[in-house]
Scaffold this active site. Structure first.
Site, PDB file in Angstrom:
ATOM      1  N   GLU A  68       0.639  -1.270  -0.012  1.00  0.00           N
ATOM      2  CA  GLU A  68      -0.133  -0.204  -0.115  1.00  0.00           C
ATOM      3  C   GLU A  68       0.865   1.576  -0.449  1.00  0.00           C
ATOM      4  OE1 GLU A  68      -2.505  -0.418   2.914  1.00  0.00           O
ATOM      5  OE2 GLU A  68      -4.477  -1.306   1.809  1.00  0.00           O
ATOM      6  N   THR A 220      -1.307 -24.686  19.272  1.00  0.00           N
ATOM      7  CA  THR A 220      -0.576 -24.417  19.759  1.00  0.00           C
ATOM      8  C   THR A 220      -1.091 -23.667  21.106  1.00  0.00           C
ATOM      9  OG1 THR A 220       2.168 -22.729  21.504  1.00  0.00           O
ATOM     10  CG2 THR A 220       0.836 -22.835  18.980  1.00  0.00           C
ATOM     11  N   GLU A 310      -7.209  16.542  40.047  1.00  0.00           N
ATOM     12  CA  GLU A 310      -8.547  17.573  39.674  1.00  0.00           C
ATOM     13  C   GLU A 310      -8.223  18.232  40.141  1.00  0.00           C
ATOM     14  OE1 GLU A 310     -11.073  15.460  43.159  1.00  0.00           O
ATOM     15  OE2 GLU A 310     -11.843  14.436  41.421  1.00  0.00           O
ATOM     16  N   MET A 450      -7.186  -3.204  57.272  1.00  0.00           N
ATOM     17  CA  MET A 450      -5.767  -3.411  57.265  1.00  0.00           C
ATOM     18  C   MET A 450      -5.072  -4.146  57.566  1.00  0.00           C
ATOM     19  SD  MET A 450      -2.976  -0.283  58.964  1.00  0.00           S
ATOM     20  CE  MET A 450      -0.592  -0.564  58.109  1.00  0.00           C
TER      21      MET A 450
END
Lengths: 513, 103
Positions: A68, A220, A310, A450
């Site tokens: 191309e 595979t 922000e 935690m």
């Protein structure tokens, strides 16, 4: 019986980041693979990158058959990725076979013919550079050159057979007209390739999302489904195999300062060095403050990185100075880097790749993302979850402490969608909540979880002043803070609640609903 | 009068190659004997020439001289098409010499 009756299909590492892992090692060696995709799905980049990586990473020569674009166009386009094809050509590692449209091409056709010329040229080029890899871009164009479809099909099959016989690993690209539908135009896949990869560039939530999918690898194995990828300068295609992230991070017992003494105490001495902390709270509840203090707590010569989605850099610096912390000085010392961006500027995959690059380059020990929920805007649930997973696993693998903030949709409590996605990935969750009592707004902080550590189970009151966050005493006689519906209970009721649990010795229990 | 310089690109000694050569010789024996020079190029032996000429299909016949350059792909089984493709039959004038047309 001989021992080598049947060899397992070997894989050839392509060197394309992320692809090899979803391909379980790479492309089937010595075979042809069809790479199909719609216009703009990065077929040519894939085909070229396969060769470029072969040269730069494995010292394997490559032949690029272009139907191309002219070689000049290809050279120029690939230079955008920093790939100097001319240099490869000069060093005898890269050869073009130019089959691009040419003014002198309009030939009269009389009688039967074959593509022997093309084959001979490809073979010649392969021998010239000792190529192990061949890319043909793209097959569809050849159908435009010759009208006799039967002949073209026969010849393409011959081409595929010839490439296989020579023993090169090759990529043939082909166009598709739709993202989901027939594999390629002209039914090419039916006769030329054992292996098919599909590149997609689908529109999702008004954004383009690129994915690659291995449709089949004959004989595979490979990973199934679509995997996101992105295209970045310098690197070309970068796969983001998020769903393949392994849970094999190391774990550190070293504690680091949270940036707030009382919070350290609540966390039994601080966060773990390689943990991901989620700070959840409504707008203005103190999330940015907590991330600011977290970063400022880094000891010299530790470096920290702030991804702000922000607020602008100036705003953040002003905020910090309002709490008695000097971000500007940290930046000048090279100990802090602030990256501000609107989440909408890039797709999540691009954000992730960019963040990884910055982390790689800056090698911080602390990272804050303020806020993570901003990233969710305009992204699909799936890609957001993959983004968070990819980011957290990367941060953990680098043994970096990460603090993400998340905005809750309602002022008084509840959880955001963000949290639903990532709460299981995070190691610690800190909740910041408004508490309305007797017509006043107070603030409460709690360590919800935690991992691997004891932590304070109480919801404590805190306030914010010019020196930052001050965590005070636990709320007494208040219940329902977590659900955003605090109710004052009298001393008597509170005692009765306390007696519900025999072993409780603290006298006061706060129970969420 | 300029002689025609024709180059025929083939892939090895296949039936198709031989058919093309035979067809070509037949065409020129009838009308243009001694007015052309034919060079047969086997792309398997001289791939660089195929590369230079950007040969895709074989057999490909290229008329290099006189200008303009013309290309014909295929085994040359259609005599009229070949002559037309080589600019040797532009007009239907009965008395025209084929060689004159190539000026």
């Amino acid at each position: 019986m001989t021992t080598n009756v049947r060899n397992i299909v070997e894989k050839l590492q392509t060197g394309i980041v992320g692809f090899d892992s979803i391909a379980n090692g790479g492309l089937p060696k010595g075979r042809t693979t069809l790479v199909a995709g719609t216009a703009g799905s990065a077929k040519t980049v894939f085909a070229a990158q396969f060769l470029v990586r072969g040269i730069t990473d494995f010292n394997e020569g490559g032949v690029f058959v272009t139907f191309e674009e002219t070689p000049d166009d290809v050279r120029r386009n690939l230079l955008a990725f920093g790939w100097d094809i001319s240099a490869f050509e000069e060093s005898g590692k890269w050869a073009f076979v130019d089959v691009s449209p040419n003014a002198g091409d309009d030939a009269v056709i009389t009688g039967d013919y074959d593509l022997g010329g093309l084959l001979a040229r490809i073979e010649y080029a392969i021998n010239k550079v000792g190529a192990k890899r061949v890319s043909v871009d793209s097959l569809g164009a050849i159908f435009g050159k010759f009208q006799q479809q039967v002949i073209v099909r026969r010849e393409l099959l011959r081409l595929a057979m010839a490439l296989k016989k020579i023993g090169v690993t090759s990529i043939l690209t082909a166009e598709r007209t739709v993202e989901y539908g027939e594999i390629a135009r002209h039914g090419i896949e039916e006769f030329v390739a054992d292996n098919v990869i599909i590149l997609r560039n689908a529109l999702e939530a008004e954004k383009r999302r690129r994915t690659m999918e291995i449709l089949k690898f004959r004989g595979t194995d490979h990973q199934k489904g679509e995997f996101p990828f992105t295209i970045v300068g310098e690197n070309g295609i970068v796969g983001v195999p998020l769903s393949m992230v392994k849970l094999d991070q190391k774990s550190s017992m070293t504690r680091i300062k949270t940036g707030n003494e009382q919070l350290d105490q609540m966390c039994d001495g601080g966060f773990f060095r390689d943990s991901i902390v989620l700070v959840s709270g409504a707008t203005g509840a103190g999330k940015t403050l907590m991330s600011t203090e977290f970063l400022a707590a880094a000891q010299k010569p530790e470096r920290c990185l702030l991804f702000a989605y922000e607020e602008s850099r100036d705003q953040l610096i002003r905020n910090a100075s309002g709490w008695g912390l000097n971000f500007e000085e940290m930046e000048e010392d090279g100990r802090l880097k602030i990256l501000c961006e609107y989440p909408e500027t890039l797709g999540l995959e691009d954000h992730l790749v960019k963040m990884k690059d910055v982390i790689e380059e800056f090698s911080p020990t602390r990272i804050a993302v303020d806020s993570l929920s901003a990233m969710e805007r305009g992204a699909t649930t799936k890609s957001f979850r993959e983004f968070v997973l990819g980011l957290t696993s990367y941060i953990k693998s680098k043994e970096i402490a990460g603090l993400f903030t998340s905005v809750t949709p309602s002022l008084m409590g509840g959880t955001s969608i963000t949290e639903a996605h990532i709460s299981t990935i995070t190691d610690a969750i800190v909740l910041l909540r408004y508490v309305e009592m007797f017509g006043e707004i107070g603030r409460g902080v709690a360590v919800l979880k935690m991992r691997g550590s004891a932590h304070d189970k109480q919801i404590r009151e805190f306030n914010i002043d010019g020196e930052g966050m001050h965590i005070g005493k636990p709320f007494r006689n208040v219940t329902g803070i977590m659900s955003g519906n605090p109710v004052y209970v009298t001393q008597g009721q509170s005692e009765r609640l306390g007696q519900m649990f025999d072993e409780d010795d603290e006298g006061s229990v706060i129970i969420g609903r | 009068m300029d002689k025609l310089l024709l180059k025929l690109y083939i892939t090895g000694q296949t039936t198709r190659s031989e058919t093309a050569i035979a067809n070509l010789k037949q065409i020129f024996q009838q009308d243009l004997a001694d007015q052309y020079e034919l060079v047969v190029v086997d792309v398997l032996e001289k791939p660089q020439l195929a590369e230079d000429e950007r040969i895709l299909a074989t057999p490909t016949l290229i008329k290099e001289l006189p200008a303009p350059v013309r290309r014909i792909i295929g085994d040359l089984s259609d005599r009229e098409q070949v002559l037309l493709g080589l600019d040797l039959r532009p007009h239907t004038d009965a008395d025209s010499e084929p060689g004159d047309q190539a000026q």
